[in-house]
Motif scaffolding. Structure first.
Motif, PDB file in Angstrom:
ATOM      1  N   SER A  24       3.886 -14.564 -42.916  1.00 39.37           N
ATOM      2  CA  SER A  24       3.044 -15.450 -44.525  1.00 39.37           C
ATOM      3  C   SER A  24       3.354 -15.931 -45.421  1.00 39.37           C
ATOM      4  CB  SER A  24       1.146 -13.855 -44.790  1.00 39.37           C
ATOM      5  OG  SER A  24       2.582 -13.261 -45.302  1.00 39.37           O
ATOM      6  N   GLY A  25       4.663 -15.784 -45.428  1.00 38.71           N
ATOM      7  CA  GLY A  25       5.939 -15.983 -46.117  1.00 38.71           C
ATOM      8  C   GLY A  25       5.958 -15.039 -47.362  1.00 38.71           C
ATOM      9  N   ALA A  26       5.504 -13.966 -47.592  1.00 36.17           N
ATOM     10  CA  ALA A  26       5.064 -12.893 -48.511  1.00 36.17           C
ATOM     11  C   ALA A  26       6.421 -11.967 -47.985  1.00 36.17           C
ATOM     12  CB  ALA A  26       3.624 -11.941 -48.626  1.00 36.17           C
ATOM     13  N   ILE A  27       6.722 -11.245 -49.766  1.00 33.35           N
ATOM     14  CA  ILE A  27       8.101 -10.538 -49.599  1.00 33.35           C
ATOM     15  C   ILE A  27       7.634  -8.964 -49.299  1.00 33.35           C
ATOM     16  CG2 ILE A  27      10.198 -10.041 -50.226  1.00 33.35           C
ATOM     17  CD1 ILE A  27      10.336 -12.369 -49.715  1.00 33.35           C
ATOM     18  N   GLY A  57       3.710 -11.378 -53.393  1.00 29.77           N
ATOM     19  CA  GLY A  57       4.565 -12.826 -53.864  1.00 29.77           C
ATOM     20  C   GLY A  57       6.135 -13.828 -53.610  1.00 29.77           C
ATOM     21  N   ARG A  58       6.297 -14.112 -52.672  1.00 27.78           N
ATOM     22  CA  ARG A  58       7.033 -14.053 -52.121  1.00 27.78           C
ATOM     23  C   ARG A  58       8.291 -14.893 -53.709  1.00 27.78           C
ATOM     24  NH1 ARG A  58      10.679 -16.385 -47.960  1.00 27.78           N
ATOM     25  NH2 ARG A  58      12.539 -17.313 -48.222  1.00 27.78           N
ATOM     26  N   ARG A  59       7.297 -15.970 -54.069  1.00 29.13           N
ATOM     27  CA  ARG A  59       7.531 -16.767 -55.004  1.00 29.13           C
ATOM     28  C   ARG A  59       7.750 -15.676 -56.096  1.00 29.13           C
ATOM     29  NH1 ARG A  59       5.907 -18.198 -60.040  1.00 29.13           N
ATOM     30  NH2 ARG A  59       3.819 -17.657 -59.434  1.00 29.13           N
ATOM     31  N   GLU A  60       6.932 -14.897 -57.265  1.00 29.36           N
ATOM     32  CA  GLU A  60       7.134 -13.892 -57.982  1.00 29.36           C
ATOM     33  C   GLU A  60       7.808 -13.072 -57.640  1.00 29.36           C
ATOM     34  OE1 GLU A  60       4.263 -14.625 -56.472  1.00 29.36           O
ATOM     35  OE2 GLU A  60       3.042 -15.751 -57.452  1.00 29.36           O
ATOM     36  N   PHE A  61       8.523 -12.430 -56.484  1.00 29.99           N
ATOM     37  CA  PHE A  61       9.670 -11.758 -56.265  1.00 29.99           C
ATOM     38  C   PHE A  61      10.892 -11.674 -56.390  1.00 29.99           C
ATOM     39  CE2 PHE A  61      12.430  -9.177 -53.345  1.00 29.99           C
ATOM     40  CZ  PHE A  61      12.043  -7.886 -53.656  1.00 29.99           C
ATOM     41  N   MET A  62      10.933 -13.446 -55.895  1.00 32.20           N
ATOM     42  CA  MET A  62      12.613 -14.382 -55.143  1.00 32.20           C
ATOM     43  C   MET A  62      12.656 -15.032 -56.724  1.00 32.20           C
ATOM     44  SD  MET A  62      13.579 -13.731 -52.611  1.00 32.20           S
ATOM     45  CE  MET A  62      14.709 -14.222 -52.473  1.00 32.20           C
ATOM     46  N   ASN A  63      11.644 -14.804 -58.070  1.00 32.16           N
ATOM     47  CA  ASN A  63      12.015 -15.412 -59.094  1.00 32.16           C
ATOM     48  C   ASN A  63      12.548 -13.996 -59.710  1.00 32.16           C
ATOM     49  OD1 ASN A  63      12.479 -18.267 -58.707  1.00 32.16           O
ATOM     50  ND2 ASN A  63      10.030 -18.688 -58.783  1.00 32.16           N
ATOM     51  N   VAL A  64      11.928 -13.039 -59.501  1.00 36.93           N
ATOM     52  CA  VAL A  64      11.963 -11.862 -60.108  1.00 36.93           C
ATOM     53  C   VAL A  64      10.982 -11.421 -61.158  1.00 36.93           C
ATOM     54  CG1 VAL A  64      13.863  -9.777 -61.289  1.00 36.93           C
ATOM     55  CG2 VAL A  64      14.952 -11.849 -59.783  1.00 36.93           C
ATOM     56  N   GLU A  65      10.213 -12.142 -61.036  1.00 38.74           N
ATOM     57  CA  GLU A  65       8.257 -12.204 -61.888  1.00 38.74           C
ATOM     58  C   GLU A  65       7.578 -11.464 -61.403  1.00 38.74           C
ATOM     59  OE1 GLU A  65       7.857 -16.955 -61.131  1.00 38.74           O
ATOM     60  OE2 GLU A  65       9.063 -17.000 -62.930  1.00 38.74           O
TER      61      GLU A  65
END
Length: 95
Positions: A24-27, A57-65
């Motif tokens: 799904s793209g999630a981490i 969520g991928r974006r939140e995890f990868m951007n440390v958000e």
């Protein structure tokens, strides 16, 4: 004061954190319990148990958000696992 020098001093149990990208793209953050598999340095570790799997969520995890609560939960999970592993190892070796 932290040192940049690695003195090779390690415990005999630990927690390894890794990430898996889901279809799904999630981490998925995976915490594995490990124990030392030898005395050489660098250490070799053997997985003994997969203790936690949490999705972000991928974006939140990868951007440390992630939220403060999510970061706190990750840290708490690691601390709980380390305390449990250290306590179990102490009980086993003191018999």
């Amino acid at each position: 004061m932290p040192s940049n020098r690695d003195d090779s001093d390690r415990g005999v149990v630990g927690v390894v954190c890794s990430i898996v990208v889901l279809p799904s793209g999630a981490i998925e953050l995976v915490l594995d319990d490990v124990e030392c598999a030898g005395t050489s340095f660098p250490r070799e570790w053997k997985t003994t148990h997969s203790s936690a799997r949490n999705n972000y969520g991928r974006r939140e995890f990868m951007n440390v958000e992630l939220s403060e609560r999510q970061f706190a939960d990750i840290g708490l999970n690691v601390a709980i696992r380390l305390a449990a592993l250290a306590g179990a190892k102490k009980r086993i070796t003191s018999r």
